[in-house]
Design a protein around this motif. Structure first.
Motif, PDB file in Angstrom:
ATOM      1  N   LEU A 175     -57.094   5.140  45.640  1.00  0.00           N
ATOM      2  CA  LEU A 175     -56.906   4.639  44.286  1.00  0.00           C
ATOM      3  C   LEU A 175     -57.431   3.224  44.241  1.00  0.00           C
ATOM      4  CD1 LEU A 175     -53.162   5.396  43.581  1.00  0.00           C
ATOM      5  CD2 LEU A 175     -55.042   6.387  42.334  1.00  0.00           C
ATOM      6  N   MET A 176     -58.009   2.871  43.112  1.00  0.00           N
ATOM      7  CA  MET A 176     -58.384   1.466  42.951  1.00  0.00           C
ATOM      8  C   MET A 176     -57.227   0.784  42.206  1.00  0.00           C
ATOM      9  SD  MET A 176     -60.557  -1.060  41.554  1.00  0.00           S
ATOM     10  CE  MET A 176     -59.950  -2.207  40.356  1.00  0.00           C
ATOM     11  N   VAL A 177     -56.698  -0.273  42.792  1.00  0.00           N
ATOM     12  CA  VAL A 177     -55.579  -0.951  42.143  1.00  0.00           C
ATOM     13  C   VAL A 177     -55.968  -2.398  41.849  1.00  0.00           C
ATOM     14  CG1 VAL A 177     -53.757   0.460  43.135  1.00  0.00           C
ATOM     15  CG2 VAL A 177     -54.537  -1.551  44.373  1.00  0.00           C
ATOM     16  N   SER A 178     -55.389  -2.930  40.788  1.00  0.00           N
ATOM     17  CA  SER A 178     -55.576  -4.355  40.533  1.00  0.00           C
ATOM     18  C   SER A 178     -54.222  -5.028  40.618  1.00  0.00           C
ATOM     19  CB  SER A 178     -56.234  -4.567  39.177  1.00  0.00           C
ATOM     20  OG  SER A 178     -55.472  -3.977  38.172  1.00  0.00           O
ATOM     21  N   GLY A 179     -54.239  -6.302  40.592  1.00  0.00           N
ATOM     22  CA  GLY A 179     -53.105  -7.155  40.946  1.00  0.00           C
ATOM     23  C   GLY A 179     -51.715  -6.676  40.584  1.00  0.00           C
ATOM     24  N   GLY A 180     -50.767  -7.004  41.441  1.00  0.00           N
ATOM     25  CA  GLY A 180     -49.379  -6.627  41.214  1.00  0.00           C
ATOM     26  C   GLY A 180     -48.593  -6.872  42.478  1.00  0.00           C
ATOM     27  N   PHE A 181     -47.552  -6.081  42.700  1.00  0.00           N
ATOM     28  CA  PHE A 181     -46.851  -6.217  43.975  1.00  0.00           C
ATOM     29  C   PHE A 181     -46.293  -4.878  44.418  1.00  0.00           C
ATOM     30  CE2 PHE A 181     -43.754  -6.975  40.703  1.00  0.00           C
ATOM     31  CZ  PHE A 181     -42.594  -6.361  41.161  1.00  0.00           C
ATOM     32  N   CYS A 182     -45.814  -4.839  45.662  1.00  0.00           N
ATOM     33  CA  CYS A 182     -45.306  -3.588  46.177  1.00  0.00           C
ATOM     34  C   CYS A 182     -44.003  -3.825  46.907  1.00  0.00           C
ATOM     35  CB  CYS A 182     -46.359  -2.938  47.069  1.00  0.00           C
ATOM     36  SG  CYS A 182     -45.963  -2.856  48.787  1.00  0.00           S
ATOM     37  N   GLU A 183     -43.187  -2.810  46.889  1.00  0.00           N
ATOM     38  CA  GLU A 183     -41.855  -2.934  47.478  1.00  0.00           C
ATOM     39  C   GLU A 183     -41.622  -1.725  48.380  1.00  0.00           C
ATOM     40  OE1 GLU A 183     -38.837  -3.004  44.500  1.00  0.00           O
ATOM     41  OE2 GLU A 183     -37.286  -3.573  45.917  1.00  0.00           O
ATOM     42  N   VAL A 184     -41.144  -1.996  49.588  1.00  0.00           N
ATOM     43  CA  VAL A 184     -40.830  -0.905  50.506  1.00  0.00           C
ATOM     44  C   VAL A 184     -39.349  -0.975  50.829  1.00  0.00           C
ATOM     45  CG1 VAL A 184     -41.363   0.172  52.725  1.00  0.00           C
ATOM     46  CG2 VAL A 184     -43.084  -1.224  51.581  1.00  0.00           C
ATOM     47  N   SER A 185     -38.639   0.113  50.589  1.00  0.00           N
ATOM     48  CA  SER A 185     -37.243   0.173  51.046  1.00  0.00           C
ATOM     49  C   SER A 185     -36.803   1.622  51.097  1.00  0.00           C
ATOM     50  CB  SER A 185     -36.335  -0.628  50.109  1.00  0.00           C
ATOM     51  OG  SER A 185     -36.284  -0.024  48.852  1.00  0.00           O
ATOM     52  N   ASN A 186     -35.969   1.949  52.071  1.00  0.00           N
ATOM     53  CA  ASN A 186     -35.412   3.296  52.227  1.00  0.00           C
ATOM     54  C   ASN A 186     -36.471   4.399  52.169  1.00  0.00           C
ATOM     55  OD1 ASN A 186     -32.871   2.138  52.308  1.00  0.00           O
ATOM     56  ND2 ASN A 186     -32.646   2.288  50.085  1.00  0.00           N
ATOM     57  N   LYS A 216     -39.206   4.478  50.817  1.00  0.00           N
ATOM     58  CA  LYS A 216     -39.827   4.614  49.508  1.00  0.00           C
ATOM     59  C   LYS A 216     -40.732   3.406  49.305  1.00  0.00           C
ATOM     60  CE  LYS A 216     -38.608   5.448  44.799  1.00  0.00           C
ATOM     61  NZ  LYS A 216     -37.559   5.399  43.828  1.00  0.00           N
ATOM     62  N   ILE A 217     -41.955   3.651  48.917  1.00  0.00           N
ATOM     63  CA  ILE A 217     -42.864   2.543  48.672  1.00  0.00           C
ATOM     64  C   ILE A 217     -43.319   2.604  47.220  1.00  0.00           C
ATOM     65  CG2 ILE A 217     -44.766   3.874  49.745  1.00  0.00           C
ATOM     66  CD1 ILE A 217     -45.968   1.075  50.457  1.00  0.00           C
ATOM     67  N   SER A 218     -43.022   1.524  46.481  1.00  0.00           N
ATOM     68  CA  SER A 218     -43.419   1.501  45.073  1.00  0.00           C
ATOM     69  C   SER A 218     -44.405   0.382  44.828  1.00  0.00           C
ATOM     70  CB  SER A 218     -42.220   1.283  44.155  1.00  0.00           C
ATOM     71  OG  SER A 218     -41.034   1.580  44.782  1.00  0.00           O
ATOM     72  N   PHE A 219     -45.471   0.733  44.146  1.00  0.00           N
ATOM     73  CA  PHE A 219     -46.469  -0.264  43.755  1.00  0.00           C
ATOM     74  C   PHE A 219     -46.332  -0.506  42.266  1.00  0.00           C
ATOM     75  CE2 PHE A 219     -48.237   1.252  47.655  1.00  0.00           C
ATOM     76  CZ  PHE A 219     -48.875   0.141  48.179  1.00  0.00           C
ATOM     77  N   LEU A 220     -46.254  -1.781  41.883  1.00  0.00           N
ATOM     78  CA  LEU A 220     -46.297  -2.130  40.473  1.00  0.00           C
ATOM     79  C   LEU A 220     -47.583  -2.892  40.243  1.00  0.00           C
ATOM     80  CD1 LEU A 220     -42.976  -2.073  40.889  1.00  0.00           C
ATOM     81  CD2 LEU A 220     -43.179  -2.845  38.540  1.00  0.00           C
ATOM     82  N   VAL A 221     -48.555  -2.231  39.658  1.00  0.00           N
ATOM     83  CA  VAL A 221     -49.858  -2.851  39.481  1.00  0.00           C
ATOM     84  C   VAL A 221     -50.282  -2.752  38.021  1.00  0.00           C
ATOM     85  CG1 VAL A 221     -50.735  -2.585  41.809  1.00  0.00           C
ATOM     86  CG2 VAL A 221     -50.887  -0.676  40.215  1.00  0.00           C
TER      87      VAL A 221
END
Lengths: 291, 140
Positions: free
Chosen positions: B62-73, B75-80
């Protein structure tokens, strides 16, 4: 009493108006679906964002970020988000009234006020006050995240340059298809998350590895947070606008129906009166010939 | 197969990916990083670039542009701000965007306009990532 022809023309005119209002109602209904879908799509992003923001901002010193800095308020900026078009009942008027009140409140405390208007209606309303700093017309139809980002950057730059010490955003909140309420929210300085949420958040955040440091992440996150807020307000306004237009056009169509009904009564009465008059003439003429 | 983790990519336009995957590679603040199952809680900003994940041996990008990512339990979530699949990328448009960005960048450097330069650089970055991803999609 109006002549037969006049009444007939009037009925025709009202009928055409009702066709237009009916069409507008249906267009608004279709657009509302789109706007609601857009809002629905944005929700997970906003929720996740706020959660992460809460995690981070808890236990952080708010003074260390320029966008969170609380200053003595000398100048305030009010961001007014309205629709570009009218014919949606009292929706824009309500937002403008609220913004007006806010301005008066600030000015009563001896503070200067400037406006940033998103949407034409707000821009034209506040134009005469001469306090409008910037306007963003013709966006509400097709705006996207990058539009919101440009506006958010502008607001932030103004705040950082100390031209505004506090920024409020006034918009129309979409509560349901029938109810839209004006709402105002403090945009800048960004407030850290409330204390009771902090307790839960700190336990989680303690174990996190941050890359880069929390401070640097906050530097990135705060402008993003502004984007989210502005975008959210625009989404709410666009959904509310279409909902308000839908119901006001529905009312207009009903009013047209009533008027047509009344006019038809008048028309029939006038026609009947005409026929009666002609009959009287004929009977009178026949009587005269007989005699 | 080893344990898996849940990948979620969320943009303002809605969720793009919500799948169980084996490994995720993403362009982080300090360079590319990979995340496997049972990773420690982790939060990083994301730069413009290509996000890759492997699901049942098949690699997807995937091509993603700026944001942040969170890893816990697990589960990895990208908010871009945006995410596109390789197949959705219009290569011609990306090529044109690259030319435009290069031109603007040159102008900005000449005029020493820092703001314009940053913007042009970001645009160029986006265009290059798109082209890279599209080409990778073709060769695979």
């Amino acid at each position: 009493m109006a002549s037969l022809k006049e009444v007939k023309m009037k009925i025709g005119g009202v009928k055409k108006t009702s066709q237009i209002t009916k069409a507008m109602n249906m267009v608004a209904a279709a657009k509302l679906r789109g706007a609601q879908q857009k809002m629905e799509n944005f929700r997970p992003y906003a929720e996740k964002f706020n959660a992460a923001m809460g995690n981070l901002s808890s236990g952080m010193d708010s003074g260390s970020f320029p966008l969170m800095e609380v200053r003595e308020v000398k100048c305030a900026e009010i961001v007014v988000v309205t629709s570009d078009r009218g014919l949606c009942g009292s929706f824009n008027a309500n937002i403008l009234k609220m913004a007006d009140k806010l301005m008066k409140k600030y000015e009563a405390d001896g503070k200067k006020v400037s406006f940033l208007c998103i949407g034409k209606k707000g821009a034209s309303y506040f134009k005469k006050t001469g306090k409008v700093r910037k306007t963003y017309p013709d966006l509400m139809g097709t705006f996207q995240m990058f539009n919101a980002r440009a506006i958010a950057q502008d607001i932030a730059a103004n705040f950082l340059a100390a031209d505004a010490d506090e920024v409020q955003i006034v918009y129309g909140k979409f509560q349901s298809v029938a109810v839209q309420k004006p709402a105002s929210q403090l945009l800048l300085p960004v407030k850290p998350v409330a204390a009771d949420e902090q307790a839960a958040a700190t336990q989680v955040s303690a174990a996190y590895i941050y890359e880069p440091s929390t401070e640097e992440i906050m530097e990135v996150l705060l402008p993003l947070y502004m984007n989210v807020m502005v975008y959210h307000a625009m989404l709410e306004v666009s959904a509310s606008e279409h909902a308000a237009r839908m119901s006001s056009m529905d009312n207009a169509t009903n009013a047209c129906k009533d008027i047509i009904h009344n006019l038809t009564l008048i028309y029939n009465k006038a026609r009947q009166a005409g026929i009666t008059g002609e009959l009287m003439d004929i009977v009178g003429g026949a009587e005269a010939l007989k005699g | 197969m080893a344990e898996k983790l849940q990948l979620e990519v969320v943009t303002p336009k809605g969720a793009v990916v919500n799948e169980v995957v084996d490994i995720v590679t993403a362009p982080g603040y300090g360079g590319e990083f990979g995340v496997l199952a049972n990773h420690a809680p982790f939060l990083s900003t994301i730069k413009i670039g290509v996000l890759t994940y492997k699901k049942e041996g098949k690699e997807q990008s995937l091509m993603v542009s700026g944001g942040f990512c969170e890893v816990s339990n697990n589960k990895i979530s990208f908010l871009v701000e945006s995410a596109e699949r390789g197949a959705d990328i219009d290569v011609d448009r990306a090529m044109k965007a690259r030319e435009r960005a290069e031109k603007r960048l040159a102008e900005a450097v000449q005029h020493k306009d820092k703001f314009d330069r940053v913007r042009a650089e970001a645009a160029l970055h986006r265009a290059l990532s798109r082209i890279k991803l599209a080409e990778r999609g073709k060769s695979a």
